[in-house]
Design an enzyme around this catalytic site. Structure first.
Site, PDB file in Angstrom:
ATOM      1  CB  ILE A  79      -2.691  -6.090   7.066  1.00  0.00           C
ATOM      2  CG1 ILE A  79      -3.028  -6.587   8.480  1.00  0.00           C
ATOM      3  CG2 ILE A  79      -2.342  -7.275   6.170  1.00  0.00           C
ATOM      4  CD1 ILE A  79      -4.271  -7.459   8.550  1.00  0.00           C
ATOM      5  CD  GLU A  80       2.219  -5.518   1.286  1.00  0.00           C
ATOM      6  OE1 GLU A  80       1.726  -4.996   0.251  1.00  0.00           O
ATOM      7  OE2 GLU A  80       2.440  -6.737   1.407  1.00  0.00           O
ATOM      8  CB  SER A  81      -2.320  -3.274   0.181  1.00  0.00           C
ATOM      9  OG  SER A  81      -1.204  -2.823  -0.564  1.00  0.00           O
ATOM     10  CE  LYS A  82       2.741  -8.646  -5.097  1.00  0.00           C
ATOM     11  NZ  LYS A  82       3.973  -8.413  -5.901  1.00  0.00           N
ATOM     12  CB  CYS A 177       3.097   2.938  -2.945  1.00  0.00           C
ATOM     13  SG  CYS A 177       3.789   1.472  -2.129  1.00  0.00           S
ATOM     14  CG  ASP A 184      -1.336   5.053  -3.032  1.00  0.00           C
ATOM     15  OD1 ASP A 184      -1.546   4.079  -3.787  1.00  0.00           O
ATOM     16  OD2 ASP A 184      -0.459   5.045  -2.145  1.00  0.00           O
ATOM     17  CG  HIS A 216      -3.730   4.182   1.339  1.00  0.00           C
ATOM     18  ND1 HIS A 216      -2.790   3.249   0.954  1.00  0.00           N
ATOM     19  CD2 HIS A 216      -4.488   4.437   0.231  1.00  0.00           C
ATOM     20  CE1 HIS A 216      -2.966   2.955  -0.328  1.00  0.00           C
ATOM     21  NE2 HIS A 216      -3.980   3.662  -0.788  1.00  0.00           N
ATOM     22  CD  GLU A 217      -3.138   1.942   6.212  1.00  0.00           C
ATOM     23  OE1 GLU A 217      -3.613   0.811   6.062  1.00  0.00           O
ATOM     24  OE2 GLU A 217      -2.199   2.383   5.502  1.00  0.00           O
ATOM     25  NE  ARG A 245      -1.776   1.059  -6.602  1.00  0.00           N
ATOM     26  CZ  ARG A 245      -0.870   1.805  -5.973  1.00  0.00           C
ATOM     27  NH1 ARG A 245      -0.070   1.265  -5.086  1.00  0.00           N
ATOM     28  NH2 ARG A 245      -0.792   3.101  -6.224  1.00  0.00           N
ATOM     29  N   GLY A 246      -5.440  -3.334  -7.223  1.00  0.00           N
ATOM     30  CA  GLY A 246      -5.304  -4.758  -6.954  1.00  0.00           C
ATOM     31  C   GLY A 246      -6.513  -5.368  -6.277  1.00  0.00           C
TER      32      GLY A 246
END
Length: 270
Positions: A79-82, A177, A184, A216-217, A245-246
């Site tokens: 799942i995309e972080s933003k 990223c 990161d 990251h993954e 982050r965020g």
């Protein structure tokens, strides 16, 4: 959906009402194509710590918590972080009858996006303690050569030929990223059983990620695959704890043997 369609790097409005459709899944398959034959690439977990969780209770009173999301590495999507940040923001003004109802809603929505069962554990804001890394830190060693991008040829076995079981770690993991190019930062743990690796070569390899673009993954899976193929251990674990982050931190772990699955931790930089 492609990464380019995600909200990363784009100006967005923060939702003020429940909006599960903001979650943006990214298929794992493409980045795994060249590692399909490697044992352990799909074994493990992605742990996320979510520090900005809030919702309304049945009386309309705000509740806050820290969350730990557990997403299986075998899921078809990450799942995309933003989008995850926006999703949790969309819950800030939503009423739930109970904390359990909130947890069940989040687990349902994240599981739908990931394509596999996702779990959410909530902590009181003072309860998630930090840990100190265990093992041998390799950061003070002197690599023989340095490269600017990941280079598996850096990985070497120790000349002793000794058989060992060891856990190493380095705080020097840095990558970018792939969408925003923002750095990161992370600590990477490598548990290894087999012929002793050259620790200096492992450090050089970790440092070579400093200008690499990857989620990251994906970085953890590439590290796992390169060590598995080049050093040929009997057992291997690669676990990275990335800085926040965020309001989110991401902690992917891959193992060749499920008995080597560690417990999730939180380090001081997180």
């Amino acid at each position: 959906m492609s990464v380019e369609q995600s909200l990363l790097g784009k100006e967005t409005q923060y939702p003020t009402s429940y909006q599960p459709d903001v979650l943006f899944p990214i298929a794992r398959a493409q980045s795994r194509e060249k590692y399909a034959h490697i044992q352990g690439i799909t074994q493990g977990k992605d742990w996320w710590h979510v520090f900005e969780i809030s919702w309304l209770n049945a009386h309309g009173i705000p509740q806050v918590a820290i969350g730990r999301i557990t997403l299986p590495a075998s899921s078809p999507n990450l799942i995309e972080s933003k989008s995850l940040k926006l999703y949790f923001n969309s819950l800030n003004f939503t009423q739930f009858d109970s904390t359990q109802s909130f947890i069940e809603t989040v687990e349902k929505d994240l599981s739908a996006a990931a394509g596999a069962k996702v779990e959410l554990t909530l902590f009181q804001v003072d309860d998630l303690e930090t840990s100190k890394p265990q093992g041998i830190c390799i950061d003070d060693l002197m690599p023989e050569r340095l490269e600017q991008h990941p280079d598996a040829t850096l990985l070497k076995l120790d000349e002793s030929g000794e058989e060992i079981e060891v856990e190493l770690y380095s705080h020097l993991l840095r990558s970018n990223c792939p969408v925003t190019s923002q750095p990161d930062w992370g600590t990477v743990f490598i548990r290894f059983k087999g012929k002793k690796p050259c620790y200096r070569s492992l450090l050089a390899y970790i440092i070579s990620y400093r200008q690499h673009n990857g989620f990251h993954e994906q970085c953890v899976e590439q590290i796992f695959a390169d060590i598995w193929q080049n050093l040929q251990p009997e057992k291997l674990m690669v676990y990275a704890t990335y800085t926040r982050r965020g309001g989110l931190d991401i902690n992917p772990c891959r193992v060749s043997d499920l008995t080597w699955m560690p417990k999730p931790i939180r380090l001081a930089r997180q």
